[in-house]
Design an enzyme around this catalytic site. Structure first.
Site, PDB file in Angstrom:
ATOM      1  N   LEU A 274       2.109   3.509 -10.308  1.00 25.92           N
ATOM      2  CA  LEU A 274       2.584   2.191 -10.698  1.00 25.92           C
ATOM      3  C   LEU A 274       1.483   1.338 -11.309  1.00 25.92           C
ATOM      4  O   LEU A 274       1.705   0.656 -12.313  1.00 25.92           O
ATOM      5  CB  LEU A 274       3.178   1.470  -9.482  1.00 25.92           C
ATOM      6  CG  LEU A 274       4.523   1.981  -8.976  1.00 25.92           C
ATOM      7  CD1 LEU A 274       4.895   1.285  -7.674  1.00 25.92           C
ATOM      8  CD2 LEU A 274       5.606   1.766 -10.026  1.00 25.92           C
TER       9      LEU A 274
ATOM     10  N   ASP B 218      -9.652   0.838  -9.500  1.00 29.70           N
ATOM     11  CA  ASP B 218      -9.222   1.988  -8.722  1.00 29.70           C
ATOM     12  C   ASP B 218     -10.427   2.598  -8.013  1.00 29.70           C
ATOM     13  O   ASP B 218     -11.431   2.915  -8.656  1.00 29.70           O
ATOM     14  CB  ASP B 218      -8.561   3.046  -9.597  1.00 29.70           C
ATOM     15  CG  ASP B 218      -7.592   3.911  -8.798  1.00 29.70           C
ATOM     16  OD1 ASP B 218      -6.370   3.699  -8.913  1.00 29.70           O
ATOM     17  OD2 ASP B 218      -8.065   4.777  -8.049  1.00 29.70           O
TER      18      ASP B 218
ATOM     19  N   ASN C 208      -1.678  -3.994  -6.166  1.00 34.04           N
ATOM     20  CA  ASN C 208      -0.919  -2.756  -6.140  1.00 34.04           C
ATOM     21  C   ASN C 208      -1.577  -1.654  -5.308  1.00 34.04           C
ATOM     22  O   ASN C 208      -0.905  -0.721  -4.880  1.00 34.04           O
ATOM     23  CB  ASN C 208      -0.725  -2.266  -7.590  1.00 34.04           C
ATOM     24  CG  ASN C 208      -0.140  -0.881  -7.663  1.00 34.04           C
ATOM     25  OD1 ASN C 208       1.051  -0.685  -7.440  1.00 34.04           O
ATOM     26  ND2 ASN C 208      -0.991   0.098  -7.967  1.00 34.04           N
TER      27      ASN C 208
ATOM     28  N   SER D 264       7.555  -3.653   0.195  1.00 29.74           N
ATOM     29  CA  SER D 264       8.290  -2.396   0.261  1.00 29.74           C
ATOM     30  C   SER D 264       9.538  -2.560   1.118  1.00 29.74           C
ATOM     31  O   SER D 264       9.561  -3.352   2.069  1.00 29.74           O
ATOM     32  CB  SER D 264       7.413  -1.295   0.858  1.00 29.74           C
ATOM     33  OG  SER D 264       8.157  -0.117   1.088  1.00 29.74           O
TER      34      SER D 264
ATOM     35  N   TYR E 153       2.414   1.071   7.527  1.00 30.04           N
ATOM     36  CA  TYR E 153       2.734   0.679   6.154  1.00 30.04           C
ATOM     37  C   TYR E 153       3.773  -0.448   6.149  1.00 30.04           C
ATOM     38  O   TYR E 153       3.641  -1.441   5.417  1.00 30.04           O
ATOM     39  CB  TYR E 153       3.256   1.906   5.411  1.00 30.04           C
ATOM     40  CG  TYR E 153       3.627   1.701   3.973  1.00 30.04           C
ATOM     41  CD1 TYR E 153       2.652   1.609   2.984  1.00 30.04           C
ATOM     42  CD2 TYR E 153       4.967   1.646   3.583  1.00 30.04           C
ATOM     43  CE1 TYR E 153       3.000   1.449   1.651  1.00 30.04           C
ATOM     44  CE2 TYR E 153       5.317   1.491   2.260  1.00 30.04           C
ATOM     45  CZ  TYR E 153       4.334   1.391   1.297  1.00 30.04           C
ATOM     46  OH  TYR E 153       4.679   1.229  -0.024  1.00 30.04           O
TER      47      TYR E 153
ATOM     48  N   ALA F 167       4.451  -2.639   8.520  1.00 29.90           N
ATOM     49  CA  ALA F 167       3.873  -3.887   9.025  1.00 29.90           C
ATOM     50  C   ALA F 167       3.049  -4.579   7.953  1.00 29.90           C
ATOM     51  O   ALA F 167       3.123  -5.801   7.769  1.00 29.90           O
ATOM     52  CB  ALA F 167       3.012  -3.599  10.258  1.00 29.90           C
TER      53      ALA F 167
ATOM     54  N   LYS G 251       3.320  -4.208   4.669  1.00 29.01           N
ATOM     55  CA  LYS G 251       4.136  -4.635   3.541  1.00 29.01           C
ATOM     56  C   LYS G 251       4.987  -5.855   3.864  1.00 29.01           C
ATOM     57  O   LYS G 251       5.342  -6.630   2.965  1.00 29.01           O
ATOM     58  CB  LYS G 251       5.019  -3.473   3.074  1.00 29.01           C
ATOM     59  CG  LYS G 251       4.245  -2.387   2.348  1.00 29.01           C
ATOM     60  CD  LYS G 251       3.409  -2.955   1.203  1.00 29.01           C
ATOM     61  CE  LYS G 251       2.823  -1.905   0.307  1.00 29.01           C
ATOM     62  NZ  LYS G 251       1.958  -2.487  -0.747  1.00 29.01           N
TER      63      LYS G 251
ATOM     64  N   ALA H 148       9.661   4.247  -6.799  1.00 26.58           N
ATOM     65  CA  ALA H 148       9.206   5.014  -7.960  1.00 26.58           C
ATOM     66  C   ALA H 148       8.727   6.391  -7.530  1.00 26.58           C
ATOM     67  O   ALA H 148       8.298   6.587  -6.392  1.00 26.58           O
ATOM     68  CB  ALA H 148       8.085   4.269  -8.691  1.00 26.58           C
TER      69      ALA H 148
ATOM     70  N   ARG I  77       2.656   9.703  -6.628  1.00 25.92           N
ATOM     71  CA  ARG I  77       2.052  10.547  -5.586  1.00 25.92           C
ATOM     72  C   ARG I  77       2.240   9.946  -4.199  1.00 25.92           C
ATOM     73  O   ARG I  77       2.133  10.642  -3.198  1.00 25.92           O
ATOM     74  CB  ARG I  77       0.560  10.770  -5.875  1.00 25.92           C
ATOM     75  CG  ARG I  77      -0.310   9.514  -5.803  1.00 25.92           C
ATOM     76  CD  ARG I  77      -1.769   9.861  -5.998  1.00 25.92           C
ATOM     77  NE  ARG I  77      -2.612   8.677  -5.847  1.00 25.92           N
ATOM     78  CZ  ARG I  77      -3.928   8.723  -5.661  1.00 25.92           C
ATOM     79  NH1 ARG I  77      -4.545   9.896  -5.593  1.00 25.92           N
ATOM     80  NH2 ARG I  77      -4.627   7.622  -5.537  1.00 25.92           N
TER      81      ARG I  77
END
Length: 305
Positions: free
Chosen positions: A19, A38, A100, A152, A165, A167, A169, A197, A200
Site C-alpha cells: 500500500l 521504509d 502506513n 483496520s 494489531y 489494539a 489499529k 488489499a 504481503r
C-alpha cells in the site's frame, strides 16, 4: 474536480512495498514531492534494507517526479526527526503524512508473548505518534496539514489472532479524534483509512483467488481523497476491491436512572432502550458524552423542583 498535489511535500511511511508503495507512486504522479520511508524489514519487523525504498524513488524520478528515500524506523523518534529534517532541508515544508508502516506478529492471545504485543503497538501506534509529533509544529506554522492514519477492520471489529494489531489499529483512531480537535484552527485535517488489499501483510490471510481483486491501487484512491486540499476531517474511510464505505463511532441516547434507581437490575430492565440504535449519533468530542449525561441528570432535578 481534479485532485492534484503540485508543490506539496508528502511523507509516506512503509512505502517500499504494498500500500505504501502505491500511495507514494500515486502522490508523485499527481505532482507531490515524496519522502519514501521504509525500514526494509520483513513482515514481522525483522531485518532492514534500503533496496525497496530506493526502487520506489527511482520509479518516481523516471516518471519526472522528485523523491528521496529514508530508512527511519518509525518506532524510533530520533530517526523520524532525522527523516522530517531531511525533507525540510530539501523542500522546506511537509504538507502530507500518511502513516502506513506496519508489521504483523499474529498469534492467539493465549500464545502471544508480551514482547510481540508491545512491538506491534510500538510500530503501529507509537510509529504514528512519532511521525505526527515530528511534523505537527511544521504543519501548525504553515497553517496547513493533512494526516492519514491507517486503521483496520481488525481493530474496529476484531479478528482472531490479532489482539496486538487490533489494539494498535483502534488506538490510532483515538489519536485521530483528538488531533482533529487540536489541529482544526491551523487547517490540519486528520483522517483514517481502513484498507483491504492483497499485499504481503495479507497474503496468507486472503484466499489466493481474491488477491487479484484486492489491488493496492484501489485503496490508494481513497488515501488520496483523504489528504488533498479539500479533504474531509475525522473520516474513517474503508476501502478494498473497488468498494468504499465510511465507519463511525456512535453512541445511543441511553437512559437516566436516579440515585436510588442506579442498580444493575434496573439497567438490565431497560437494556433495549440503552441499545436503541434509532437514537444513536456521533459525538463531536468526549466532553459531549459528559454533557449528555449531565443534561439528563439536570432535567431530572428540575422535574423534582
Amino acid at each position: 474536480m481534479t485532485i492534484r498535489f503540485d508543490g506539496q511535500v508528502a511523507i509516506v511511511t512503509g512505502a517500499g512495498n504494498g500500500l505504501g508503495r502505491s500511495h507514494a507512486l500515486a502522490l508523485a504522479a499527481r505532482g507531490a514531492k515524496v519522502v519514501v520511508n521504509d525500514l526494509g524489514g520483513a513482515r514481522d519487523g525483522s531485518g532492514a534494507s534500503s533496496a525497496a525504498a530506493a526502487e520506489v524513488v527511482e520509479l518516481i524520478k523516471q516518471g519526472g517526479g522528485d523523491a528521496i528515500a529514508h530508512g527511519a524506523n518509525v518506532a524510533n523518534f530520533a530517526e523520524v526527526e532525522d527523516m522530517v529534517g531531511q525533507a525540510m532541508a530539501k523542500w522546506g515544508r511537509v504538507d502530507i503524512l500518511i502513516n502506513n508502516a506496519g508489521i504483523l506478529r499474529d498469534k492467539s492471545f493465549a500464545k502471544m508473548s508480551l514482547d510481540d504485543f508491545k512491538l506491534v503497538m510500538d510500530v503501529h501506534l507509537m510509529g504514528s505518534v512519532n511521525c505526527c509529533k515530528a511534523v505537527w509544529d511544521i504543519m501548525r506554522e504553515q497553517n496547513y496539514g493533512r494526516i492519514v492514519m491507517t486503521t483496520s477492520s481488525s481493530g474496529m471489529y476484531g479478528n482472531f489472532g490479532q489482539s496486538n494489531y487490533g489494539a494498535a489499529k483502534m488506538a490510532v483512531l483515538g489519536l485521530m479524534n483528538t488531533l482533529v480537535l487540536e489541529g482544526a484552527k491551523n487547517n490540519i485535517r486528520v483522517n483514517a483509512l481502513a484498507p483491504t488489499a492483497g499485499t504481503r501483510m495479507t497474503e496468507d490471510i486472503m484466499p489466493e483467488e481474491f488477491m487479484g481483486l484486492l489491488t493496492p491501487e484501489a485503496v490508494t484512491a481513497g488515501a488520496l481523497l483523504l489528504c488533498h486540499n479539500d479533504a474531509p476531517t475525522r473520516q474513517i474511510l474503508c476501502a478494498g476491491a473497488g468498494g468504499y464505505a465510511s465507519a463511525r463511532l456512535v453512541e445511543t441516547d441511553g437512559i437516566f436512572l436516579s440515585a436510588e434507581e442506579q442498580t444493575p437490575e434496573n439497567i438490565a430492565a431497560q437494556w433495549q432502550t440503552v441499545n436503541d440504535i434509532n437514537t444513536q449519533q456521533e459525538l463531536a468530542s468526549g466532553l459531549k458524552q459528559s454533557e449528555k449525561f449531565l443534561s439528563k441528570a439536570m432535567a431530572n432535578l428540575q422535574t423534582k423542583a
